[in-house]
Write a protein that holds these residues in place. Structure first.
Motif, short mmCIF file in Angstrom:
data_model
loop_
_atom_site.label_atom_id
_atom_site.label_comp_id
_atom_site.label_asym_id
_atom_site.label_seq_id
_atom_site.Cartn_x
_atom_site.Cartn_y
_atom_site.Cartn_z
N PHE A 1 0.13 -1.70 5.98
CA PHE A 1 -1.04 -2.19 6.70
C PHE A 1 -2.35 -1.52 6.27
CE2 PHE A 1 2.44 -2.87 9.87
CZ PHE A 1 2.38 -4.25 9.90
N GLY A 2 -2.26 -0.27 5.82
CA GLY A 2 -3.48 0.47 5.48
C GLY A 2 -4.02 0.18 4.09
N LEU A 3 -3.14 0.13 3.09
CA LEU A 3 -3.60 -0.07 1.72
C LEU A 3 -4.31 -1.41 1.49
CD1 LEU A 3 -0.74 1.47 -0.47
CD2 LEU A 3 -2.92 2.49 0.21
N PRO A 4 -3.89 -2.51 2.15
CA PRO A 4 -4.62 -3.78 1.95
C PRO A 4 -6.10 -3.70 2.31
CG PRO A 4 -2.49 -4.23 2.91
CD PRO A 4 -2.66 -2.73 2.92
N GLY B 1 -7.83 -3.01 -0.81
CA GLY B 1 -7.59 -3.91 -1.92
C GLY B 1 -6.23 -3.80 -2.57
N PHE B 2 -5.33 -2.98 -2.01
CA PHE B 2 -3.99 -2.83 -2.59
C PHE B 2 -2.98 -3.54 -1.69
CE2 PHE B 2 -6.46 0.88 -3.90
CZ PHE B 2 -6.28 0.85 -5.28
N ARG B 3 -2.59 -4.73 -2.10
CA ARG B 3 -1.65 -5.51 -1.31
C ARG B 3 -0.26 -5.46 -1.94
NH1 ARG B 3 -3.86 -8.52 2.62
NH2 ARG B 3 -6.14 -8.77 2.60
N VAL B 4 0.72 -5.17 -1.13
CA VAL B 4 2.11 -5.14 -1.60
C VAL B 4 2.97 -5.92 -0.61
CG1 VAL B 4 1.93 -2.93 -2.82
CG2 VAL B 4 2.48 -2.94 -0.38
N SER B 5 4.07 -6.46 -1.11
CA SER B 5 4.99 -7.19 -0.24
C SER B 5 5.71 -6.22 0.68
CB SER B 5 6.00 -7.96 -1.09
OG SER B 5 6.85 -7.06 -1.80
N ALA B 6 6.37 -6.77 1.69
CA ALA B 6 7.08 -5.92 2.65
C ALA B 6 8.19 -5.13 1.97
CB ALA B 6 7.64 -6.78 3.78
N VAL B 7 8.94 -5.77 1.08
CA VAL B 7 10.03 -5.07 0.38
C VAL B 7 9.48 -3.97 -0.52
CG1 VAL B 7 11.91 -5.35 -1.28
CG2 VAL B 7 11.53 -7.09 0.49
N ASP B 8 8.40 -4.27 -1.25
CA ASP B 8 7.80 -3.25 -2.12
C ASP B 8 7.25 -2.09 -1.30
OD1 ASP B 8 8.43 -4.72 -4.35
OD2 ASP B 8 6.48 -5.70 -4.48
N ALA B 9 6.62 -2.39 -0.17
CA ALA B 9 6.10 -1.33 0.69
C ALA B 9 7.24 -0.45 1.20
CB ALA B 9 5.33 -1.94 1.85
N GLY B 10 8.34 -1.08 1.58
CA GLY B 10 9.49 -0.30 2.03
C GLY B 10 10.03 0.60 0.94
N LEU B 11 10.13 0.07 -0.27
CA LEU B 11 10.65 0.87 -1.39
C LEU B 11 9.71 2.02 -1.73
CD1 LEU B 11 12.64 1.40 -3.65
CD2 LEU B 11 11.46 -0.33 -5.04
N ILE B 12 8.41 1.76 -1.73
CA ILE B 12 7.44 2.82 -2.03
C ILE B 12 7.51 3.92 -0.97
CG2 ILE B 12 4.97 3.34 -2.20
CD1 ILE B 12 4.60 0.52 -3.37
#
Length: 227
Positions: free
Chosen positions: A65-68, A71-82
């Motif tokens: 929720f914070g990075l977007p 300007g840094f948007r990631v999918s839910a799965v990618d956010a979970g992995l990171i």
């Protein structure tokens, strides 16, 4: 069951990817802390203390929720992995550091006396014995991270917990949904635990005696070399 199996597969994929990436990150940070002079260790220490002393859910929310907002948007799965990688990296850093610090300095000095290269000293004298000593702790941390992947359902990742949430919302059979999900987590944890211990036995079991013999020999050589 098809939805639960699909969620189980995603849980396994997230866990394996996080274990590989997180342990690699932890090993690199531990080596940097070990090799860097004391005045330059503060970034690694800050990373470890910051991650270990904040909730995983907060870290996950910051990434998703914070990075977007910047300007840094990631999918839910990618956010979970990171988030899982960063979190596991901090914990494995301390585990690897404990293993590296357990290697006696005289063994490293004996390696230099035997004209071993820095890479050979790192591989044979530091890395393998260090990882072997802390392998049970690493296995426990890997299993905990697999279980922690359930938190990713809070950002709509359809892993095992997310699938169970969807099923109980549609059927209103909460007990059945979560008891099956809990049984699958238990089975996965047992399989992961025994699989990792089998991997450790395959990697370290046959070489353990040789590692101990080499450590004993280098220690004896270092003692003889002392004035």
């Amino acid at each position: 069951m098809p939805a639960l199996m699909k969620g189980l597969v995603l849980t396994i994929e997230l866990s394996i990817a996080a274990i590989i990436c997180g342990s690699t990150l932890g090993l690199l940070v531990a080596l940097l802390r070990h090799l860097a002079p004391p005045s330059m260790r503060w970034p690694m220490t800050l990373y470890v203390e910051l991650i270990r002393n904040t909730p995983f859910l907060v870290q996950l929310y910051i990434i998703f929720f914070g990075l977007p907002a910047y300007g840094f948007r990631v999918s839910a799965v990618d956010a979970g992995l990171i988030a899982m990688t960063i979190n596991l990296g901090a914990y494995t850093t301390e585990i690897f550091r404990a293993g590296i610090d357990s290697v006696h300095r005289s063994q490293i000095e004996a390696g230099h006396a035997l004209a071993l290269t820095r890479l050979q000293i790192f591989r044979h004298i530091i890395l393998k014995p260090a990882v072997q000593k802390v392998w049970p702790s690493l296995v426990s941390q890997f299993v905990l991270m697999m279980l922690t992947s359930s938190v990713c359902s809070f950002i709509s990742v359809e892993e095992l917990s997310g699938a169970a949430n969807t099923i109980q919302s549609a059927t209103f059979r909460s007990f059945e949904s979560y008891i099956v999900a809990g049984a699958l987590y238990l089975a996965l944890a047992i399989v992961l635990k025994f699989g990792l211990f089998a991997l450790g036995a395959a990697v370290f079991g046959r070489r353990a005696a040789r590692v101990r013999s080499f450590g004993t020999a280098t220690l004896a050589l270092a003692k003889e070399a002392k004035p």
